[in-house]
Design an enzyme around this catalytic site. Structure first.
Site, PDB file in Angstrom:
ATOM      1  N   LYS A 234      70.901  27.306   5.928  1.00 51.59           N
ATOM      2  CA  LYS A 234      69.813  26.458   5.415  1.00 51.59           C
ATOM      3  C   LYS A 234      69.102  27.164   4.265  1.00 51.59           C
ATOM      4  O   LYS A 234      68.859  28.370   4.343  1.00 51.59           O
ATOM      5  CB  LYS A 234      68.835  26.163   6.561  1.00 51.59           C
ATOM      6  CG  LYS A 234      67.734  25.160   6.247  1.00 51.59           C
ATOM      7  CD  LYS A 234      66.879  24.912   7.491  1.00 51.59           C
ATOM      8  CE  LYS A 234      65.779  23.889   7.264  1.00 51.59           C
ATOM      9  NZ  LYS A 234      64.979  23.647   8.496  1.00 51.59           N
TER      10      LYS A 234
ATOM     11  N   SER B  75      64.402  18.791   9.744  1.00 54.73           N
ATOM     12  CA  SER B  75      64.583  19.108   8.345  1.00 54.73           C
ATOM     13  C   SER B  75      65.900  19.823   8.026  1.00 54.73           C
ATOM     14  O   SER B  75      66.289  19.905   6.881  1.00 54.73           O
ATOM     15  CB  SER B  75      63.433  20.002   7.878  1.00 54.73           C
ATOM     16  OG  SER B  75      63.466  21.244   8.584  1.00 54.73           O
TER      17      SER B  75
ATOM     18  N   SER C 167      63.502  20.629  14.067  1.00 55.09           N
ATOM     19  CA  SER C 167      64.391  20.534  12.910  1.00 55.09           C
ATOM     20  C   SER C 167      65.827  20.992  13.114  1.00 55.09           C
ATOM     21  O   SER C 167      66.654  20.795  12.219  1.00 55.09           O
ATOM     22  CB  SER C 167      63.799  21.307  11.735  1.00 55.09           C
ATOM     23  OG  SER C 167      62.797  20.535  11.141  1.00 55.09           O
TER      24      SER C 167
END
Ligand code: GLN
Length: 477
Positions: free
Chosen positions: A74, A149, A173
């Site tokens: 990420k 997210s 997330s």
């Protein structure tokens, strides 16, 4: 899709060349560009590292636990000499001067990092639509969101562009996108995995965790990244068990709890039925299952969005145009430079949260909001502690609905926040939780079930999750 654990074993036995695998993944990333899962792809570096690993294997050298595997990270986790954008304009040219601890550990374990994945700006969101680089699409239905997210990381695994991925989970997330995309995702116990090199959103809630196709895969990556780190004083010096070994132990000793508050109004009937059916089968298999109550669940979203935004407003004060990233050109004086930099650099959702967080921390409101939220947080933690004296694992839905349509909740922040209703409690309490895919809706959208465990009890989640996956559900994709 094949399990990463199996692929690692095949690689070590010499059954495929990593250079070929990297080409396959790079080709898939190219043909699935419309999913927008990656912000950067490290094609040449990944090829080079694969070549080195193939050579080392040919020489008979010993290989690490992730050898043969391709991993996506990420883009709020730093990799030395690479961009770390957090999907924000304010950091879109920021090059990290060091490796996050988790990145160091992956490299030491011979993993190949293929690129950085897309996310909601600064990990604020539940759909990966709040990205400066555009929304990510769900591979199961590209008109729907992948969740957020860590949407890019969930998609990278679900769509076969990486074997494993890292995300971060502040309020759901990792688990929520895992549920929307039909993969396994773990939010580890607070303090289990180093946050050194994770760009802070809400430091008392943030935790890095893995995505994979199977529970085994997630156990494998957790084992690599977990453990105390002298560079993160919030990591806890408790031993990291051999999670893969734990999977061989029968989970029948674990008592399962069903908290009623997670099954009330607003839960999609398909999700309710799918979970009910798993619970029925667990009962038949001999598990002890108890219903219990966690009445403070109703206050979790309110407490979470106060604590998270308060911490965010403080953490994001560092992006001032002086120290990091973007600086607005043509400002007359310092004040104007700050103002313009932050006005131009941050997106709408980030600004909303900075304002909300600043408000709840300001004199006169602090007592009414921030302090109250912290008190509620403590009570939620106590409620979980009491529950874990009665049972070992709690079973809940991960999300109230399956993946929603792109744009559906963008204009209604409250609706968006409510999609975290079953996940934020875990972060407030600091405990661990896993998303397990257990089926599909009639439209073919993935359904996720959440297993919650006590502090540092990831092994319990892996043991039970592995059993459900292997004995009760079977491969769902
Ligand atoms: N959706 C939640 C939020 O926007 C959780 C985000 C996260 O876990 N990073 O705060």
């Amino acid at each position: 899709m094949e399990s990463a654990r199996v692929r690692h074993q095949q690689y070590v036995r010499g059954q495929f060349r990593l250079t070929d695998v990297v080409e396959t993944y790079l080709a898939r990333i190219e043909t699935q560009k419309y999913l927008n899962a990656f912000i950067q792809v490290y094609a040449d570096e990944a090829r080079e590292r694969a070549r080195e690993l193939d050579e080392r294997r040919a020489k008979g050298e010993s290989l690490g636990a992730l050898a043969g595997l391709v991993i996506a990270v990420k883009d709020n986790i730093v990799i030395k000499d690479h961009l770390t954008t957090c999907a924000s304009h304010i950091l879109d040219h920021f090059v990290a001067p060091y490796h996050a601890t988790v990145v160091e550990k992956i490299l030491q374990a011979d993993g190949v990092i293929i690129g950085k994945t897309n996310l909601d700006e600064f990990a604020m969101g539940s759909s990966t639509e709040n990205s400066y680089f555009g929304a990510v699409r769900n591979p199961v239905d590209p008109e729907r969101v992948p969740g957020g997210s860590s949407g890019g990381s969930a998609v990278a695994v679900a769509a076969g562009m990486a074997d494993l991925a890292l995300g971060s989970d502040t309020g759901g997330s990792i688990r929520q996108p895992a549920a929307f995309c039909g993969v396994v995702g773990l939010k580890p116990t607070y303090g289990r995995v180093s946050r050194y090199g994770l760009v802070a959103y809400a430091s008392s809630l943030d935790q890095i965790g893995p995505f994979g196709h199977t529970v085994e895969d997630v156990a494998l990556l957790t084992r690599v990244i977990a453990g105390p780190d002298p560079r993160d004083s919030t990591t806890v010096p408790v031993e990291v068990p051999d999670y893969l070994k734990a999977l061989n132990q029968s989970p029948l000793d674990l008592t399962i709890g069903i908290p009623r508050e997670y099954y009330q109004e607003g839960l999609d009937p398909n999700i309710r039925e799918a979970i009910q059916s798993v619970v029925d089968r667990l009962r038949k298999a001999g598990f002890t299952i108890r219903e219990l109550h966690l009445p403070l669940t109703d206050y979790a979203i309110a407490a979470y969005y106060i604590v998270a935004t308060a911490e965010a407003s403080s953490n994001l004060a560092r992006y001032d145009g002086v120290r990091y990233g973007y600086r607005a050109p043509q400002a007359e004086d310092l004040q104007e430079m700050y103002f313009r930099t932050r006005s131009e650099g941050f997106g709408t959702e980030v600004k909303r949260r900075i304002m909300l967080g600043t408000y709840v921390l300001s004199a006169g409101y602090y007592e009414a909001y921030y302090k109250k939220a912290q008190q509620v947080r403590r009570m939620i933690k106590d409620e979980f502690d009491a529950a874990f004296r009665e049972v070992d694992v709690l079973i809940t839905p991960t999300t109230p609905t399956p993946a929603f349509r792109l744009g559906e909740k963008l204009d209604d922040p409250l609706q968006m926040y409510l999609s975290d209703i079953y996940t934020v409690t875990v972060n407030l309490a600091g405990i661990c939780a896993l998303n397990l895919p257990i089926g599909e809706t009639p439209e073919g959208l993935p359904i996720g079930m959440q297993l919650m465990g006590g502090m540092f009890r990831e092994s319990d989640l892996f043991r039970l999750g592995h059993f459900i996956e292997k004995q009760l559900v079977g491969p769902v994709h």
